[in-house]
Enzyme design. Structure first.
Site, PDB file in Angstrom:
ATOM      1  N   HIS A 121     -14.124   8.847 -88.231  1.00  0.00           N
ATOM      2  CA  HIS A 121     -13.374   8.588 -89.450  1.00  0.00           C
ATOM      3  C   HIS A 121     -11.907   8.954 -89.227  1.00  0.00           C
ATOM      4  O   HIS A 121     -11.577   9.654 -88.262  1.00  0.00           O
ATOM      5  CB  HIS A 121     -13.934   9.430 -90.597  1.00  0.00           C
ATOM      6  CG  HIS A 121     -14.128  10.865 -90.201  1.00  0.00           C
ATOM      7  ND1 HIS A 121     -15.312  11.357 -89.696  1.00  0.00           N
ATOM      8  CD2 HIS A 121     -13.282  11.927 -90.187  1.00  0.00           C
ATOM      9  CE1 HIS A 121     -15.198  12.637 -89.407  1.00  0.00           C
ATOM     10  NE2 HIS A 121     -13.959  13.015 -89.682  1.00  0.00           N
ATOM     11  N   ASP A 176     -14.771   6.039 -92.859  1.00  0.00           N
ATOM     12  CA  ASP A 176     -15.317   5.828 -91.501  1.00  0.00           C
ATOM     13  C   ASP A 176     -14.717   4.573 -90.868  1.00  0.00           C
ATOM     14  O   ASP A 176     -14.619   3.521 -91.516  1.00  0.00           O
ATOM     15  CB  ASP A 176     -16.839   5.634 -91.579  1.00  0.00           C
ATOM     16  CG  ASP A 176     -17.575   6.957 -91.609  1.00  0.00           C
ATOM     17  OD1 ASP A 176     -17.000   7.937 -92.127  1.00  0.00           O
ATOM     18  OD2 ASP A 176     -18.720   7.002 -91.137  1.00  0.00           O
ATOM     19  N   ARG A 208     -13.999  16.851 -76.974  1.00  0.00           N
ATOM     20  CA  ARG A 208     -15.167  17.110 -77.816  1.00  0.00           C
ATOM     21  C   ARG A 208     -15.272  15.920 -78.762  1.00  0.00           C
ATOM     22  O   ARG A 208     -14.313  15.587 -79.470  1.00  0.00           O
ATOM     23  CB  ARG A 208     -14.998  18.389 -78.626  1.00  0.00           C
ATOM     24  CG  ARG A 208     -16.110  18.573 -79.677  1.00  0.00           C
ATOM     25  CD  ARG A 208     -15.699  19.608 -80.688  1.00  0.00           C
ATOM     26  NE  ARG A 208     -16.692  19.881 -81.690  1.00  0.00           N
ATOM     27  CZ  ARG A 208     -16.670  19.387 -82.940  1.00  0.00           C
ATOM     28  NH1 ARG A 208     -15.717  18.558 -83.316  1.00  0.00           N
ATOM     29  NH2 ARG A 208     -17.587  19.741 -83.809  1.00  0.00           N
ATOM     30  N   ASP A 217     -16.294  14.437 -81.913  1.00  0.00           N
ATOM     31  CA  ASP A 217     -16.673  14.906 -83.243  1.00  0.00           C
ATOM     32  C   ASP A 217     -17.641  13.927 -83.910  1.00  0.00           C
ATOM     33  O   ASP A 217     -17.424  12.710 -83.873  1.00  0.00           O
ATOM     34  CB  ASP A 217     -15.386  15.019 -84.088  1.00  0.00           C
ATOM     35  CG  ASP A 217     -15.652  15.570 -85.461  1.00  0.00           C
ATOM     36  OD1 ASP A 217     -16.041  16.743 -85.551  1.00  0.00           O
ATOM     37  OD2 ASP A 217     -15.473  14.820 -86.454  1.00  0.00           O
ATOM     38  N   GLU A 254     -23.200   1.890 -88.522  1.00  0.00           N
ATOM     39  CA  GLU A 254     -24.126   1.834 -89.658  1.00  0.00           C
ATOM     40  C   GLU A 254     -24.958   0.551 -89.560  1.00  0.00           C
ATOM     41  O   GLU A 254     -24.442  -0.479 -89.157  1.00  0.00           O
ATOM     42  CB  GLU A 254     -23.423   1.756 -91.016  1.00  0.00           C
ATOM     43  CG  GLU A 254     -22.159   2.498 -91.317  1.00  0.00           C
ATOM     44  CD  GLU A 254     -21.050   2.532 -90.304  1.00  0.00           C
ATOM     45  OE1 GLU A 254     -20.554   1.453 -89.904  1.00  0.00           O
ATOM     46  OE2 GLU A 254     -20.661   3.633 -89.917  1.00  0.00           O
ATOM     47  N   GLU A 307     -20.705  16.422 -80.216  1.00  0.00           N
ATOM     48  CA  GLU A 307     -21.184  17.153 -81.389  1.00  0.00           C
ATOM     49  C   GLU A 307     -22.227  16.275 -82.074  1.00  0.00           C
ATOM     50  O   GLU A 307     -21.886  15.386 -82.858  1.00  0.00           O
ATOM     51  CB  GLU A 307     -20.047  17.462 -82.374  1.00  0.00           C
ATOM     52  CG  GLU A 307     -20.534  18.358 -83.498  1.00  0.00           C
ATOM     53  CD  GLU A 307     -19.892  18.123 -84.860  1.00  0.00           C
ATOM     54  OE1 GLU A 307     -19.994  19.003 -85.719  1.00  0.00           O
ATOM     55  OE2 GLU A 307     -19.302  17.050 -85.098  1.00  0.00           O
TER      56      GLU A 307
HETATM   57  C1  GLC Z   1     -17.298  17.943 -87.666  1.00  0.00           C
HETATM   58  C2  GLC Z   1     -16.398  19.159 -87.683  1.00  0.00           C
HETATM   59  C3  GLC Z   1     -16.221  19.640 -89.087  1.00  0.00           C
HETATM   60  C4  GLC Z   1     -15.668  18.524 -89.934  1.00  0.00           C
HETATM   61  C5  GLC Z   1     -16.559  17.297 -89.845  1.00  0.00           C
HETATM   62  C6  GLC Z   1     -15.930  16.101 -90.500  1.00  0.00           C
HETATM   63  O1  GLC Z   1     -18.591  18.248 -88.022  1.00  0.00           O
HETATM   64  O2  GLC Z   1     -16.933  20.141 -86.851  1.00  0.00           O
HETATM   65  O3  GLC Z   1     -15.391  20.767 -89.160  1.00  0.00           O
HETATM   66  O4  GLC Z   1     -15.539  18.924 -91.266  1.00  0.00           O
HETATM   67  O5  GLC Z   1     -16.772  16.942 -88.483  1.00  0.00           O
HETATM   68  O6  GLC Z   1     -14.794  15.706 -89.804  1.00  0.00           O
END
Ligand code: GLC
Length: 604
Positions: A128, A196, A224, A226, A233, A268
């Protein structure tokens, strides 16, 4: 071949890490031996006295990170942003938030960090953008169906993709939000101000590649990724972990591989084990992924004084493609997430670690490591010993190395993002600005406030948590089996004692953890290692040799052993310091600081 060197002092362990991991067959697997330190530029050190941490300040404080013995730094988002989600709402992907400095400051930081042997990981937040991003401002005004409009995901009804869950349960009621300018609904998995991106539009991927190359050219060593499970979707799905999402990740991997094969991707993906493992692909997606399944189970095991949840999840998740590695963590900048445990387990965790509603957010707990365990040094040490001996690369959240706590009265997850506590001075030594201008107040409570818990004081006290962490890290860095070895759990007949070996062909270490508050004993079947001599990795003490009968182990409450299983020839005949351990590393400047202070006092 892996070259081993000894770990004589913390300051020099940096070069040790680099030399030890010279690996002629797989030169790019550096992350397997790494320890990552996660920090927020905004929270670390303010060099300009405006109350906000900045890149120049962080650069000045690099020695703290080097002295800790870690080898990489992961920076939370530092890009221009309206900061409605602390920077995860990006309005310009190729810049630096002016509050934190300039692109040149970033360059200077990367150069200084690299010179000290530290790798740098930055965030790639492309699920996003902020609604203030020019792409969104353009999209909402562009004609329906145009490529500009289709940078985002739109709907006339706001009824599509209804099987997708809401993640920010405390603040959102739908994944669709109405945009009065576009006169349509847009899709958002997080806050409604974070629309998004639409990965079905090839122009979006083109922009992502531009962003990757921009930061790669500035020398970053990893990204990383995120919120990756939600990139694409599709109707009648949960909108998580879709094949199309994995295709996007493969394309991202191919792009960085072509530019810098040493650069890594860290996912993540807060998912169940069976859905997390696919983020490694066949070794062609992410090099690393956070071990979300393990994290809550470390805390559960401690609460229940039972090692079974740890052994089970590690056994379920230990087979990864060869170049891949878990990233292990205890705490981070978000809540301690309990999305992927059963309702009963979540309830138990809340009862144990967050009895007050204020300590919870969404489905998690917004507390730091030290406060979760009521500042209990033994439990902090035990959790860190688990973190550093489980299979994977540990990630340490800034401030946890000194036992910083949180402020539950701050909104969202700000309570765990307070200023780094450097000294007992004003603002915890974080900033010389008037306290009213600090981006957030430092923690001031009597137990965990900066007067009691800070780097300066802990550097001087030999038995401080900081010095203990440095010792633990140094010992881990000196033994490649922790980063690269296999793991085998050994039945101890006592569920409170978790016993496991970490082995490489050339090195075997036995770890034993007593999760209980009280002393425990067990007879452990070590017959496979008959004839070997356990040697303590910290003090070098020789334990009785292993025979054919079960090996008797006794441990005081909440304590652990890391024992090298040496051959008779290698084992010391008496207790003596061994490689990478033996003596607690003294900080080079601790004595000097003491002398300078004494001098200053003498001179009045
Ligand atoms: C990830 C980040 C978090 C954030 C979310 C939305 O999960 O770790 O801090 O709020 O993405 O961007």
């Amino acid at each position: 071949m892996t070259v081993h060197t000894s770990g004589a002092s913390a300051a020099s362990s940096r070069t040790h890490i680099a030399r030890r991991t010279v690996d002629s067959e797989h030169p790019t697997y550096w992350y397997k031996d790494a320890i990552i330190y996660q920090l927020h530029v905004r929270s670390f050190f303010d060099s300009s006295c405006d109350g906000i941490g900045d890149f120049k300040g962080l650069t000045q404080k690099l020695d703290h990170i080097v002295d800790l013995g870690v080898s990489a730094v992961w920076l939370l988002p530092f890009f221009p942003s309206p900061l409605r989600d602390d920077g995860y709402d990006i309005s310009d992907y190729c810049g630096v938030n002016p509050d934190y400095g300039t692109l040149d400051d970033f360059r200077g930081f990367v150069e200084a960090a690299h010179a000290k042997g530290l790798r740098i990981l930055v965030e790639l937040v492309v699920n996003h953008t902020s609604d203030q991003h020019p792409w969104f401002q353009r999209a909402r005004r562009a004609p329906k169906g145009s490529p500009e409009r289709d940078f985002y995901v739109w709907s006339d009804t706001g009824h599509e993709y209804e099987d997708a869950r809401i993640i920010f349960l405390d603040s959102e009621t739908s994944n669709w939000a109405w945009d009065p300018v576009a006169r349509a609904y847009y899709w958002h998995r997080f806050y409604s101000h974070q629309p998004d991106l639409n990965f079905d539009n090839p122009l979006v991927m083109r922009e992502v590649k531009t962003i990757l190359n921009f930061w790669l050219d500035l020398g970053v060593d990893g990204f990383r990724l995120d919120a990756v499970p939600y990139l694409v979707e599709r109707e009648n799905t949960t909108g998580e972990n879709l094949d199309e999402t994995h295709s996007v990740l493969k394309a991202i991997r191919a792009e960085i591989e072509a530019r810098n094969p040493d650069c890594i991707l860290l996912a993540e993906a807060n998912q169940m084990p069976k859905d997390t493992i696919p983020y490694f692909g066949q070794g062609d997606e992410c090099h690393m992924a956070f071990h979300f399944p393990l994290m809550p189970r470390l805390f559960m095991a401690l609460a229940k004084e039972d090692g079974a949840p740890i052994a089970q999840v590690v056994e379920d998740t230990m087979r990864l493609p060869e170049p891949c590695q878990w990233a292990l963590f205890l705490r981070n900048h978000d809540e301690l997430t309990l999305e992927m445990v059963t309702e009963e387990e979540r309830e138990d965790m809340w009862q144990f670690y967050a009895t007050h509603r204020r300590l919870r957010i969404n489905l998690g707990i917004r507390r730091r490591l030290a406060s979760l365990v009521d500042g209990d040094r033994k439990r902090i040490e035990l959790l860190n010993a688990l973190l550093l001996s489980m299979p994977g690369t540990p990630v340490i959240y800034y401030g946890d190395e000194i036992g910083m706590s949180d402020n539950p009265f701050l909104g969202d997850r700000d309570g765990v993002r307070t200023p780094m506590q450097w000294s007992p001075d004003r603002n915890g030594g974080f900033s010389c600005a008037p306290s009213v201008s600090l981006y957030l107040p430092p923690v001031v409570d009597p137990l965990f406030g900066y007067e009691a818990v800070n780097v300066e004081t802990q550097r001087e006290i030999r038995s401080s948590l900081l010095n203990w962490m440095r010792w633990l890290i140094e010992v881990r860095n000196a033994h490649a089996c922790f980063g690269r070895g296999d793991i085998r759990f050994i039945a101890s007949g006592n569920s409170r004692l978790l016993a496991y070996t970490r082995c490489l062909p050339e090195e075997k270490v036995l770890c034993v953890v007593n999760l209980s508050e009280t002393a425990q004993a067990a007879n452990v079947d070590l017959s496979e290692h008959e004839g070997r001599v356990p040697v303590d990795l910290f003090g070098g003490c020789r334990f009785p040799p292993i025979g054919a009968l079960p090996y008797q182990l006794t441990l005081p409450g909440r304590s652990f052993y890391w024992l090298r299983l040496s051959s008779q020839d290698e084992a010391p005949t008496v207790c003596e310091p061994c490689e990478g351990g033996g003596t607690k590393p003294e900080l080079p400047d601790a004595q000097a600081t003491r002398q300078t202070r004494a001098e200053a006092r003498r001179q009045g």
